[in-house]
Write a protein that holds these residues in place. Structure first.
Motif: not given
Length: 303
Positions: A13-17, A30-31, A60-63, A298-303
């Motif tokens: 998901i980070r990579e797609k963004k 296609k997350p 970011t999410f396709s669906n 926020l912590d999860l997505l920042a790792k």
């Protein structure tokens, strides 16, 4: 919050963004985001999408699939209005106009919620923003007569509002009715099999992220609810729907087991941690859980 499954789901998901921000090809990723229901446990999901919105993951999410209380959460997220409106809506949701356990004939007045959702108190969602989102939105509902899971694909504002209203409408504690194309629909969590299975079967995805809005260790449906469903509320639901309502937690776990055994793409589940009950009415506690969930994400997505 408790994370379960493949950490690669968050990575991709980070990579797609990153690819989207760089103007590079990203369509191969296609997350699918699924936001399940849990009445006031929806505070877990509200905090999650507040964090996602703050970090720029709205497109970011396709669906995106919203189920029960996860339906309005999904809609506000795709509109980019979580921080501005959704989190503040809980001030309205705890009102006795919506939830009143002593109002036996209609304990949860979903018509009042629908009015708020459409803008009665200035916190309504901008339907045009939702419908113009690059993500494909689906709202999970149950066929009233059969309890069969259905994913609705709203194409205009009226369909959007009707779909969300149906998805939050628990027929055992609400006497309101929603029909779409002459079919009566109710709460998306009252399905058999659980609509989570329908979602992963129907949607073409490369990765799946599920915000469960449930605690990792789930207790059985309360005895009092079962008792009322078999007595006082028996006339409100046909047999198939009543059975699905009683077994909804087991059906959810069956759907998750199905995903583990038969789904060959990465998935992740995020569970609650018993910070809140589904019928919580204390606004301070609800807001505290939203904030706690937001900080965890926020912590999860920042790792």
């Amino acid at each position: 919050m408790i994370f379960e499954g493949a950490e690669s789901v968050i990575d991709v998901i980070r990579e797609k963004k990153r690819l989207m921000d760089a103007g590079e090809a990203h369509e191969h990723i296609k997350p699918l985001l699924i936001i399940d229901g849990g009445l006031m446990k929806g505070a877990y999901g509200a905090g999650a999408v507040e964090a996602l919105e703050a970090l720029g993951y709205t497109q970011t999410f396709s669906n995106v699939v919203g189920i029960s209380s996860g339906a309005p959460t999904a809609v506000y997220f795709l509109a980019g209005e979580v921080r501005a409106k959704l989190s503040k809506c809980y001030e309205e949701f705890v009102s006795s106009k919506i939830i009143n356990v002593w109002r036996i004939w209609n304990q949860i007045d979903t018509r009042e919620f629908d009015a708020i959702f459409q803008g009665k108190t200035g916190k309504g969602v901008d339907a045009d923003k939702v419908l113009s989102s690059p993500a494909k939105l689906m709202i999970g509902v149950a066929d009233f007569d059969t309890a069969h899971p259905v994913l609705l694909h709203p194409k205009n504002a009226d369909e959007l509002f009707r779909a969300v209203h149906a998805s939050i409408l628990m027929p055992n504690v609400s006497t309101n009715r929603v029909t779409i194309n002459d079919i009566r629909y109710v709460d998306g969590g009252f399905t058999r099999p659980h609509i989570l299975k329908q979602s992963i079967d129907e949607v073409d995805a490369t990765h799946v992220l599920v915000i469960t809005n449930q605690d990792k260790t789930m207790t059985p449906i309360p005895f009092l609810e079962r008792f009322f469903n078999h007595t006082l509320y028996r006339w409100r639901m046909p047999k198939a729907l009543r059975f699905a309502a009683h077994e909804r937690r087991k059906e959810r776990m069956k759907a998750i087991a199905y995903m583990e055994e038969h789904y060959d793409i990465p998935y992740a589940l995020v569970w609650g941690d018993h910070s809140i009950k589904s019928a919580e009415r204390n606004l301070t506690k609800i807001q505290s859980v939203i904030d706690k969930s937001r900080r965890w994400w926020l912590d999860l997505l920042a790792k």
